[in-house]
Design a protein around this motif. Structure first.
Motif, PDB file in Angstrom:
ATOM      1  N   LYS A  42       0.434  -1.248  -0.099  1.00 17.64           N
ATOM      2  CA  LYS A  42      -0.085   0.048  -0.066  1.00 17.64           C
ATOM      3  C   LYS A  42       0.875   1.035   0.134  1.00 17.64           C
ATOM      4  O   LYS A  42       2.328   1.283   0.796  1.00 17.64           O
TER       5      LYS A  42
ATOM      6  N   TYR B 227       1.731   5.232   0.674  1.00 19.72           N
ATOM      7  CA  TYR B 227       1.434   6.377   1.781  1.00 19.72           C
ATOM      8  C   TYR B 227       1.883   7.530   1.543  1.00 19.72           C
ATOM      9  O   TYR B 227       2.574   7.888   0.978  1.00 19.72           O
ATOM     10  N   ARG B 228       1.222   8.626   1.279  1.00 17.97           N
ATOM     11  CA  ARG B 228       1.584  10.332   1.884  1.00 17.97           C
ATOM     12  C   ARG B 228       1.811  10.334   2.328  1.00 17.97           C
ATOM     13  O   ARG B 228       1.204  10.343   3.663  1.00 17.97           O
TER      14      ARG B 228
ATOM     15  N   ASP C 226       1.599   2.180  12.168  1.00 18.38           N
ATOM     16  CA  ASP C 226       0.171   2.243  10.835  1.00 18.38           C
ATOM     17  C   ASP C 226       0.339   2.066   9.956  1.00 18.38           C
ATOM     18  O   ASP C 226      -0.422   1.163   9.467  1.00 18.38           O
ATOM     19  N   TRP C 227       2.068   2.365   8.652  1.00 22.77           N
ATOM     20  CA  TRP C 227       1.823   2.155   7.684  1.00 22.77           C
ATOM     21  C   TRP C 227       1.993   1.142   7.795  1.00 22.77           C
ATOM     22  O   TRP C 227       1.901   0.217   6.373  1.00 22.77           O
TER      23      TRP C 227
ATOM     24  N   LEU D 265       1.511  -1.659   9.813  1.00 25.91           N
ATOM     25  CA  LEU D 265       0.675  -2.798   9.717  1.00 25.91           C
ATOM     26  C   LEU D 265      -0.701  -3.449   8.887  1.00 25.91           C
ATOM     27  O   LEU D 265      -1.156  -4.002   8.532  1.00 25.91           O
ATOM     28  N   ASP D 266      -0.453  -1.672   8.487  1.00 30.00           N
ATOM     29  CA  ASP D 266      -1.891  -1.018   7.811  1.00 30.00           C
ATOM     30  C   ASP D 266      -1.671  -2.116   6.389  1.00 30.00           C
ATOM     31  O   ASP D 266      -3.075  -2.378   5.557  1.00 30.00           O
TER      32      ASP D 266
ATOM     33  N   LEU E 274      -1.361  -5.001   6.152  1.00 33.06           N
ATOM     34  CA  LEU E 274      -1.907  -6.381   6.461  1.00 33.06           C
ATOM     35  C   LEU E 274      -3.513  -5.952   6.386  1.00 33.06           C
ATOM     36  O   LEU E 274      -3.258  -5.228   6.844  1.00 33.06           O
ATOM     37  N   PRO E 275      -4.383  -7.406   5.779  1.00 29.71           N
ATOM     38  CA  PRO E 275      -5.642  -6.846   5.826  1.00 29.71           C
ATOM     39  C   PRO E 275      -5.975  -7.170   7.347  1.00 29.71           C
ATOM     40  O   PRO E 275      -5.708  -7.333   8.143  1.00 29.71           O
ATOM     41  N   MET E 276      -7.446  -6.309   7.552  1.00 33.09           N
ATOM     42  CA  MET E 276      -8.052  -5.921   8.048  1.00 33.09           C
ATOM     43  C   MET E 276      -8.894  -7.481   8.360  1.00 33.09           C
ATOM     44  O   MET E 276      -8.687  -8.036   9.926  1.00 33.09           O
TER      45      MET E 276
ATOM     46  N   LYS F 271      -5.425  12.294  -1.917  1.00 31.81           N
ATOM     47  CA  LYS F 271      -6.700  10.920  -1.900  1.00 31.81           C
ATOM     48  C   LYS F 271      -6.473  10.666  -0.448  1.00 31.81           C
ATOM     49  O   LYS F 271      -5.087  10.362  -0.609  1.00 31.81           O
ATOM     50  N   TYR F 272      -6.884   9.867   0.096  1.00 34.72           N
ATOM     51  CA  TYR F 272      -6.547   8.420   1.503  1.00 34.72           C
ATOM     52  C   TYR F 272      -7.315   7.467   0.909  1.00 34.72           C
ATOM     53  O   TYR F 272      -8.827   7.528   0.600  1.00 34.72           O
ATOM     54  N   ARG F 273      -7.074   6.728   1.380  1.00 34.32           N
ATOM     55  CA  ARG F 273      -7.009   5.429   1.523  1.00 34.32           C
ATOM     56  C   ARG F 273      -8.176   4.885   2.830  1.00 34.32           C
ATOM     57  O   ARG F 273      -7.173   5.418   3.727  1.00 34.32           O
TER      58      ARG F 273
ATOM     59  N   ARG G 106      -8.354   3.304   6.146  1.00 33.78           N
ATOM     60  CA  ARG G 106      -6.745   2.478   7.135  1.00 33.78           C
ATOM     61  C   ARG G 106      -7.207   1.924   8.121  1.00 33.78           C
ATOM     62  O   ARG G 106      -8.596   2.253   8.696  1.00 33.78           O
ATOM     63  N   TYR G 107      -7.003   0.725   7.927  1.00 41.15           N
ATOM     64  CA  TYR G 107      -7.440   0.092   9.461  1.00 41.15           C
ATOM     65  C   TYR G 107      -7.933   0.355  10.506  1.00 41.15           C
ATOM     66  O   TYR G 107      -8.233   0.442  11.496  1.00 41.15           O
ATOM     67  N   PHE G 108      -6.805   1.021  11.216  1.00 37.32           N
ATOM     68  CA  PHE G 108      -6.645   2.102  12.599  1.00 37.32           C
ATOM     69  C   PHE G 108      -7.670   3.576  12.366  1.00 37.32           C
ATOM     70  O   PHE G 108      -7.334   4.448  13.375  1.00 37.32           O
TER      71      PHE G 108
ATOM     72  N   ASP H 166      -4.955  18.392   5.805  1.00 36.33           N
ATOM     73  CA  ASP H 166      -3.527  17.980   5.013  1.00 36.33           C
ATOM     74  C   ASP H 166      -4.084  17.904   3.783  1.00 36.33           C
ATOM     75  O   ASP H 166      -3.074  18.097   2.689  1.00 36.33           O
TER      76      ASP H 166
ATOM     77  N   TYR I  24     -14.516   1.193   5.003  1.00 38.20           N
ATOM     78  CA  TYR I  24     -12.797   0.462   5.202  1.00 38.20           C
ATOM     79  C   TYR I  24     -12.690   0.104   3.655  1.00 38.20           C
ATOM     80  O   TYR I  24     -13.286  -0.263   3.174  1.00 38.20           O
TER      81      TYR I  24
END
Lengths: 255, 255
Positions: free
Chosen positions: A158, A160-161, A180-181, A183-184, A186-188, B159-161, B163-165, B184, B209
């Motif tokens: 995945k 991330y910016r 966070d980057w 672990l995220d 990995l799928p939920m 753009k943002y995906r 996240r799990y957290f 942001d 999610y």
């Protein structure tokens, strides 16, 4: 005579926990760093004093053994000790205990002092380490490196910016953000069905505001071994920002 | 006789603050929500009790007047009161005071009760509102809608995906996350040179999610008016998740 220890209590809030009401590794790291900041300030060598010498403390590696991660609303005790150090490296330990006094997490960490201007590692100045009564040693305990991803690994990935709110008061990306980057990736469905039992993370290179980073992970699938995921974060120029290894235990339903 | 108020103290940590050591709007929202959760639990109508009726409290709008946002290490007092309500809407206020007793932030908010299964708004049950001694009214105070973005606006966009957290213990995206996405979208050069004086945010539709959301913003540039940025968050299907308006004051250098 050992190094002086410092303890403080903290009640875990809902916003320090995940969908399973468990404290997130990122927030746990923030809490232990807060405890170490309170110790350094109490001993008169807080970050303002260190900054006046043109320096800052930087963590290069954390290794965590996790019995269980505490839940939202629990009051935990955070304990820390700057156990030992040599010319370039300081070894600091942390413990998280629950309200019954049971150990939840033990953290070993490696710290260096970095020159703010050159961004180079320098000899740890005596005046900022002596107040901790740490043992001066030839070799600090050696932490294993996280296992590396290889070309044969099937990757989860995945992008991330780096956001404005990822930058902390020191002007750098807060170390906790990497968790966070990592672990995220990995799928939920995996994250909600496994408990963390161990973390090994090594910080290699800094990432910058507005840059894109890629979090890549793979699940080691040897049926006879414990469940391990290997991870790294790659910068835009292909450099490695962080390497990490997480150990897991399947959650068994309990009535 | 007015509604019962509830207060608690909180010391702001470095991880609740931004690069300027100022508390982030996202974390401030988390703190006030925590205070309201502590009040509802103390009055015996906590989220577990509400959940047993198949319902949950949901915020639809926050309007904040900001004198100043507190800094890391400050101990603030969070005060809340469920001021009044009618059949479908509850109006709750919050105040943030600093250790000198000066008001930093005043928040007005609109709440509804939502059925967990149908995701529809339902009449607020008497048993979960009465303990607050709120005034029952015909009309709750009306909060202006945030100004809408138009086709003529020059947009900043990121753009943002999800996240799990970003998902909290209720299984939904924590409302505070929207503040990070909204702000942001503005450049760091703007964010570090302006103080927030006001926020108006309206939550329209939930995001899920792993979905992508787009945060779009524009700076209103009428030289005779206060500095205002207009924002929204758009979902993958083009729907509006959130609309918001932020008011700003340039930071003047003080010696």
């Amino acid at each position: 005579m050992g190094a002086s220890t410092f303890s403080e209590q903290h009640q875990i809030t809902f916003y320090e926990a995940d969908v399973t009401n468990t404290v997130t590794p990122a927030m746990l790291v923030n809490m232990i760093i807060l405890a170490s900041e309170h110790q350094t300030t109490a001993l008169g060598v807080g970050s303002d004093v260190v900054a006046k010498q043109g320096l800052g403390w930087v963590v290069t590696q954390y290794k965590m053994d996790i019995t269980r991660l505490p839940k939202a609303d629990e009051t935990i005790t955070l304990t820390t000790r700057a156990t030992c150090y040599n010319r370039y490296f300081a070894f600091r330990e942390f413990w998280v205990h629950d309200s019954d006094g049971k150990e939840c997490v033990h953290v070993e960490s490696i710290w260096v002092t970095m020159d703010h201007e050159t961004r180079k590692i320098v000899t740890i100045p005596a005046n900022i380490i002596e107040p901790f009564e740490s043992e001066k040693v030839k070799m600090i305990p050696r932490l294993a490196r996280p296992k590396k991803l290889t070309d044969r690994d099937q990757l989860l990935s995945k992008k991330y910016r780096v956001r404005y709110f990822d930058i902390d008061g020191n002007g750098h990306v807060n170390n906790a953000r990497y968790f966070d980057w990592l672990l995220d990736a990995l799928p939920m469905s995996f994250l909600t069905r496994h408990d963390l039992t161990g973390i090994n993370i090594r910080f290699e290179n800094e990432v910058q505001y507005h840059h894109m980073v890629t979090s890549e992970a793979t699940l080691l699938t040897d049926i006879n071994e414990p469940i391990v995921t290997k991870h790294h974060i790659v910068t835009e120029d292909g450099g490695i920002a962080t390497e990490a290894e997480f150990h897991w235990r399947p959650i068994t339903n309990q009535q």
